[in-house]
Design a protein around this motif. Structure first.
Motif, PDB file in Angstrom:
ATOM      1  N   ASP A  40       0.838  -1.191   0.000  1.00  0.00           N
ATOM      2  CA  ASP A  40       0.000   0.000   0.000  1.00  0.00           C
ATOM      3  C   ASP A  40       0.876   1.244   0.000  1.00  0.00           C
ATOM      4  O   ASP A  40       0.629   2.202  -0.744  1.00  0.00           O
ATOM      5  CB  ASP A  40      -0.910  -0.031   1.225  1.00  0.00           C
ATOM      6  CG  ASP A  40      -1.927   1.091   1.211  1.00  0.00           C
ATOM      7  OD1 ASP A  40      -2.211   1.611   0.116  1.00  0.00           O
ATOM      8  OD2 ASP A  40      -2.434   1.448   2.282  1.00  0.00           O
ATOM      9  N   VAL A  41       1.897   1.252   0.852  1.00  0.00           N
ATOM     10  CA  VAL A  41       2.919   2.301   0.854  1.00  0.00           C
ATOM     11  C   VAL A  41       4.268   1.621   1.020  1.00  0.00           C
ATOM     12  O   VAL A  41       4.469   0.897   2.002  1.00  0.00           O
ATOM     13  CB  VAL A  41       2.712   3.318   2.002  1.00  0.00           C
ATOM     14  CG1 VAL A  41       3.823   4.360   1.975  1.00  0.00           C
ATOM     15  CG2 VAL A  41       1.364   3.991   1.904  1.00  0.00           C
ATOM     16  N   LEU A  42       5.152   1.827   0.075  1.00  0.00           N
ATOM     17  CA  LEU A  42       6.513   1.305   0.200  1.00  0.00           C
ATOM     18  C   LEU A  42       7.328   2.348   0.940  1.00  0.00           C
ATOM     19  O   LEU A  42       7.663   3.398   0.390  1.00  0.00           O
ATOM     20  CB  LEU A  42       7.107   1.015  -1.172  1.00  0.00           C
ATOM     21  CG  LEU A  42       8.500   0.369  -1.180  1.00  0.00           C
ATOM     22  CD1 LEU A  42       8.478  -0.951  -0.424  1.00  0.00           C
ATOM     23  CD2 LEU A  42       8.993   0.163  -2.596  1.00  0.00           C
ATOM     24  N   LEU A  43       7.618   2.081   2.208  1.00  0.00           N
ATOM     25  CA  LEU A  43       8.267   3.052   3.080  1.00  0.00           C
ATOM     26  C   LEU A  43       9.386   2.352   3.849  1.00  0.00           C
ATOM     27  O   LEU A  43       9.155   1.800   4.929  1.00  0.00           O
ATOM     28  CB  LEU A  43       7.238   3.648   4.047  1.00  0.00           C
ATOM     29  CG  LEU A  43       7.661   4.812   4.927  1.00  0.00           C
ATOM     30  CD1 LEU A  43       8.125   5.986   4.077  1.00  0.00           C
ATOM     31  CD2 LEU A  43       6.519   5.247   5.823  1.00  0.00           C
ATOM     32  N   PRO A  44      10.592   2.334   3.297  1.00  0.00           N
ATOM     33  CA  PRO A  44      11.694   1.618   3.940  1.00  0.00           C
ATOM     34  C   PRO A  44      12.034   2.130   5.336  1.00  0.00           C
ATOM     35  O   PRO A  44      12.495   1.374   6.187  1.00  0.00           O
ATOM     36  CB  PRO A  44      12.870   1.831   2.970  1.00  0.00           C
ATOM     37  CG  PRO A  44      12.223   2.152   1.658  1.00  0.00           C
ATOM     38  CD  PRO A  44      10.973   2.909   2.003  1.00  0.00           C
ATOM     39  N   ASN A  45      11.830   3.426   5.586  1.00  0.00           N
ATOM     40  CA  ASN A  45      12.153   4.010   6.888  1.00  0.00           C
ATOM     41  C   ASN A  45      11.138   3.526   7.924  1.00  0.00           C
ATOM     42  O   ASN A  45       9.981   3.935   7.921  1.00  0.00           O
ATOM     43  CB  ASN A  45      12.146   5.534   6.803  1.00  0.00           C
ATOM     44  CG  ASN A  45      12.718   6.185   8.046  1.00  0.00           C
ATOM     45  OD1 ASN A  45      12.498   5.721   9.153  1.00  0.00           O
ATOM     46  ND2 ASN A  45      13.452   7.266   7.873  1.00  0.00           N
ATOM     47  N   LYS A  46      11.575   2.662   8.821  1.00  0.00           N
ATOM     48  CA  LYS A  46      10.672   2.080   9.823  1.00  0.00           C
ATOM     49  C   LYS A  46      10.325   3.047  10.943  1.00  0.00           C
ATOM     50  O   LYS A  46       9.451   2.749  11.768  1.00  0.00           O
ATOM     51  CB  LYS A  46      11.306   0.815  10.419  1.00  0.00           C
ATOM     52  CG  LYS A  46      11.677  -0.233   9.380  1.00  0.00           C
ATOM     53  CD  LYS A  46      10.467  -0.676   8.559  1.00  0.00           C
ATOM     54  CE  LYS A  46      10.831  -1.742   7.537  1.00  0.00           C
ATOM     55  NZ  LYS A  46       9.676  -2.104   6.680  1.00  0.00           N
ATOM     56  N   GLU A  47      10.990   4.195  10.986  1.00  0.00           N
ATOM     57  CA  GLU A  47      10.711   5.171  12.038  1.00  0.00           C
ATOM     58  C   GLU A  47       9.573   6.103  11.656  1.00  0.00           C
ATOM     59  O   GLU A  47       9.146   6.931  12.461  1.00  0.00           O
ATOM     60  CB  GLU A  47      11.980   5.973  12.347  1.00  0.00           C
ATOM     61  CG  GLU A  47      13.105   5.111  12.923  1.00  0.00           C
ATOM     62  CD  GLU A  47      14.390   5.879  13.120  1.00  0.00           C
ATOM     63  OE1 GLU A  47      14.612   6.844  12.350  1.00  0.00           O
ATOM     64  OE2 GLU A  47      15.162   5.541  14.016  1.00  0.00           O
ATOM     65  N   VAL A  48       9.102   5.998  10.425  1.00  0.00           N
ATOM     66  CA  VAL A  48       7.926   6.756   9.979  1.00  0.00           C
ATOM     67  C   VAL A  48       6.792   5.764   9.776  1.00  0.00           C
ATOM     68  O   VAL A  48       6.894   4.824   8.993  1.00  0.00           O
ATOM     69  CB  VAL A  48       8.213   7.521   8.670  1.00  0.00           C
ATOM     70  CG1 VAL A  48       6.950   8.224   8.179  1.00  0.00           C
ATOM     71  CG2 VAL A  48       9.329   8.539   8.887  1.00  0.00           C
ATOM     72  N   LEU A  49       5.695   5.984  10.493  1.00  0.00           N
ATOM     73  CA  LEU A  49       4.545   5.092  10.418  1.00  0.00           C
ATOM     74  C   LEU A  49       3.445   5.732   9.580  1.00  0.00           C
ATOM     75  O   LEU A  49       3.428   6.944   9.375  1.00  0.00           O
ATOM     76  CB  LEU A  49       4.028   4.780  11.825  1.00  0.00           C
ATOM     77  CG  LEU A  49       5.045   4.203  12.814  1.00  0.00           C
ATOM     78  CD1 LEU A  49       4.380   3.924  14.151  1.00  0.00           C
ATOM     79  CD2 LEU A  49       5.691   2.941  12.261  1.00  0.00           C
TER      80      LEU A  49
END
Length: 234
Positions: A40-49
């Motif tokens: 749904d959202v490809l967001l590698p940074n795990k610190e941003v939810l």
């Protein structure tokens, strides 16, 4: 046993069943990859939810920086053909995000979040070439123009047995710790803090113009600007 394969003790990882597939010994991500469903959202940074909600006309994504640091991200949203907008979660300000890249199934948007900042990315209006600017920057870096260290002019409520004339504070202080006998130790009424400074700014005609700004503490962080005696907003 047809659903799980012929041998219960040695179940197959993939079983074709009627019009579908039965997957075993797979993680959820492996199963989604197998049926070619992209995130749904490809967001590698795990610190941003993030979280996502779909309405009749909109795709609404909420992003939140969970750290005390500025983070730069480029999430890929599973949306195409719509103009992305940024909605400030605190002020309610909305604006188009003109810097983005459309791929086959996603829209990639460079973004920058301040420490613990949150905001909404909204996809609503149909995308046009007029709203897509590849050379635009979605989130500009703040630039310090000047350091303000002018004194504060403090006005007290004269109906509360306080100083009639404004008092000048070089810095913000605790009244009760002051040696000035005119200052009350406590009071019930309004007190306004104000300071003035001049900012020199170059206009479109390459002329240097003085801007007089006033900062008041009656409304926290309220900035008002005047030029040549006329209000320029704030």
């Amino acid at each position: 046993m047809e659903l799980w394969g012929k041998n219960q003790n040695n179940m197959a990882a993939l079983v074709k069943y009627r019009a579908g597939n039965v997957l075993t010994f797979k993680t959820m991500q492996e199963a989604l990859d197998f049926i070619k469903v992209i995130p749904d959202v490809l967001l590698p940074n795990k610190e941003v939810l993030y979280t996502h909600r779909t309405t009749k006309d909109e795709e609404i994504y909420f992003l939140t920086n969970q750290t005390d640091k500025v983070v730069s991200i480029a999430p890929a949203f599973r949306v195409t053909g719509k103009q992305p907008e940024w909605w400030n979660a605190v002020s309610g300000e909305t604006r188009n995000l003109k810097q983005f890249t459309e791929q086959q199934q996603t829209t990639v948007i460079p973004a920058k979040l301040a420490p613990y900042e949150s905001g909404f990315v909204i996809f609503k209006n149909k995308l046009t070439t007029l709203t897509h600017g590849e050379n635009s920057i979605n989130f500009l870096d703040a630039k310090v123009l000047t350091t303000v260290n002018t004194p504060w002019q403090v006005k007290f409520d004269t109906a509360r047995r306080s100083p009639v004339k404004p008092v000048i504070f070089k810095t913000l202080i605790d009244w009760s710790a002051s040696n000035d006998a005119k200052l009350p130790n406590y009071m019930n009424g309004m007190v306004s803090y104000a300071m003035w400074w001049v900012l020199i700014q170059r206009d479109l005609h390459a002329q240097w113009q003085p801007y007089l700004f006033k900062r008041t503490k009656e409304i926290p962080d309220k900035i008002a600007g005047t030029l040549h005696g006329k209000n320029r907003g704030g």
